[in-house]
Design an enzyme around this catalytic site. Structure first.
Site, PDB file in Angstrom:
ATOM      1  N   ASP A  15     -13.773   4.118   6.887  1.00  0.00           N
ATOM      2  CA  ASP A  15     -13.722   4.882   5.642  1.00  0.00           C
ATOM      3  C   ASP A  15     -14.218   6.334   5.780  1.00  0.00           C
ATOM      4  O   ASP A  15     -15.415   6.572   5.977  1.00  0.00           O
ATOM      5  CB  ASP A  15     -14.554   4.189   4.559  1.00  0.00           C
ATOM      6  CG  ASP A  15     -14.108   2.750   4.312  1.00  0.00           C
ATOM      7  OD1 ASP A  15     -13.567   2.105   5.233  1.00  0.00           O
ATOM      8  OD2 ASP A  15     -14.321   2.261   3.186  1.00  0.00           O
ATOM      9  N   ASN A  45     -11.899   6.839   0.610  1.00  0.00           N
ATOM     10  CA  ASN A  45     -12.940   7.682   0.003  1.00  0.00           C
ATOM     11  C   ASN A  45     -12.797   9.153   0.397  1.00  0.00           C
ATOM     12  O   ASN A  45     -13.753   9.928   0.293  1.00  0.00           O
ATOM     13  CB  ASN A  45     -14.327   7.200   0.430  1.00  0.00           C
ATOM     14  CG  ASN A  45     -14.547   5.726   0.190  1.00  0.00           C
ATOM     15  OD1 ASN A  45     -14.601   4.936   1.137  1.00  0.00           O
ATOM     16  ND2 ASN A  45     -14.635   5.340  -1.070  1.00  0.00           N
ATOM     17  N   ASN A  72     -10.113  -0.545  -2.217  1.00  0.00           N
ATOM     18  CA  ASN A  72     -10.249  -0.616  -3.669  1.00  0.00           C
ATOM     19  C   ASN A  72     -10.266   0.749  -4.350  1.00  0.00           C
ATOM     20  O   ASN A  72      -9.974   0.861  -5.531  1.00  0.00           O
ATOM     21  CB  ASN A  72     -11.517  -1.397  -4.037  1.00  0.00           C
ATOM     22  CG  ASN A  72     -12.747  -0.876  -3.328  1.00  0.00           C
ATOM     23  OD1 ASN A  72     -12.762  -0.752  -2.106  1.00  0.00           O
ATOM     24  ND2 ASN A  72     -13.791  -0.574  -4.063  1.00  0.00           N
ATOM     25  N   HIS A  73     -10.610   1.814  -3.617  1.00  0.00           N
ATOM     26  CA  HIS A  73     -10.693   3.139  -4.249  1.00  0.00           C
ATOM     27  C   HIS A  73      -9.388   3.934  -4.197  1.00  0.00           C
ATOM     28  O   HIS A  73      -9.358   5.090  -4.640  1.00  0.00           O
ATOM     29  CB  HIS A  73     -11.810   3.960  -3.606  1.00  0.00           C
ATOM     30  CG  HIS A  73     -13.179   3.554  -4.071  1.00  0.00           C
ATOM     31  ND1 HIS A  73     -13.568   3.648  -5.388  1.00  0.00           N
ATOM     32  CD2 HIS A  73     -14.229   3.021  -3.398  1.00  0.00           C
ATOM     33  CE1 HIS A  73     -14.810   3.204  -5.508  1.00  0.00           C
ATOM     34  NE2 HIS A  73     -15.230   2.805  -4.320  1.00  0.00           N
TER      35      HIS A  73
END
Ligand SMILES: [Fe+2]
Ligand SMILES: [Fe+2]
Length: 273
Positions: A15, A45, A72-73
């Protein structure tokens, strides 16, 4: 690039968090990308900690990232809904409900024409509601293996046991490499299971002085007050680059070597792109 004609080297970066993460990965790749046949990065992210703008999507391609996975982001920046259908390097989690924009797997070719299947999926334990990934991943591995023996999974999940168990399951299905993401903390359990490269969590790329890439003081204030407060990206003088490099046999699709990347560097200048 791999020195062995029969193998390829794939670098996976965990990430990427905000500008410190983007610049750290860019500078790391400037120095090291010639060693790799393919570069994958989890970018969920990348744009100020939440999601990915189209501009940053294009920046990563310029930095030498061949494929991007997420988690999820990924929906946090609104313009993703406008460009995701044409973003042919981006793979969103495969276990979103039917009809979700984008795709959950892609075949990406190296410069030498070797086909690499890449799947992204979300875990269910301690995560938001999502379809069960188990059979979806099994089917997708089988589908991709009709085309190429090399199949990679970025499994974006919170719970260690879910990752370990799914990892073992995937190793029995002929997956080439399993990279866990989402916690932003790199685990030291890289290994080869039944010919599959495995790590529970590859970590993150971003500011080294914060709390998983975010500013310490705002994180602290959220915990102490229990009130909602806007997260900010951590600043500070150091950045870290976390990832994994796997060497995979082109014919069998099995991992023959796995190595973690954990590099701490001085923060790059803000004046550069
Ligand atoms: Fe993340
Ligand atoms: Fe995440």
């Amino acid at each position: 690039m791999s020195n062995d004609y029969n193998t390829i080297k794939i670098a996976f970066f965990a990430d990427v968090v905000g500008k410190p993460g983007r610049f750290a990965l860019r500078d790391f790749l400037t120095k090291n990308s010639s060693q790799y046949d393919l570069v994958i990065a989890n970018i969920e992210n990348a744009s100020h900690g939440f999601g990915l703008t189209e501009k940053n999507y294009n920046d990563f391609i310029e930095y030498g990232v061949d494929a991007m996975t997420c988690g999820n982001h990924i929906w946090d920046k609104k313009d993703i809904h406008e460009y995701i259908e044409k973003a042919d390097r981006l793979i969103r989690p495969i276990n979103y409900p039917y009809g979700t924009p984008g795709v959950g797997s892609r075949i990406i070719e190296t410069k030498d024409g070797v086909k690499i299947g890449i799947i992204n999926a979300l875990g269910q334990v301690f995560m938001s509601i999502i379809d069960s990934p188990w059979k979806i991943i099994e089917n997708e591995i089988k589908n991709i293996k009709q085309i190429t023996p090399i199949v990679i999974l970025d499994f974006h999940a919170e719970a260690t046991a879910e990752k370990v168990c799914l990892g073992r399951y995937c190793s029995e299905l002929g997956l080439s490499a399993f990279f866990g993401t989402h916690t932003h903390i790199q685990t030291a359990d890289e290994s080869i299971i039944n010919g599959m490269g495995y790590i529970t969590d590859a970590g993150f790329c971003g500011a080294g002085d914060g709390v998983i890439g975010m500013d310490y003081h705002t994180s602290l204030s959220r915990f102490l007050s229990a009130l909602p407060q806007k997260y900010e990206i951590a600043q500070g003088n150091t950045v870290i680059v976390n990832g994994v490099v796997v060497e995979i046999d082109k014919n069998s699709g099995q991992t023959v070597n796995i190595k973690r990347i954990y590099e701490t560097m001085n923060k790059v200048e803000e004046t550069t792109k």
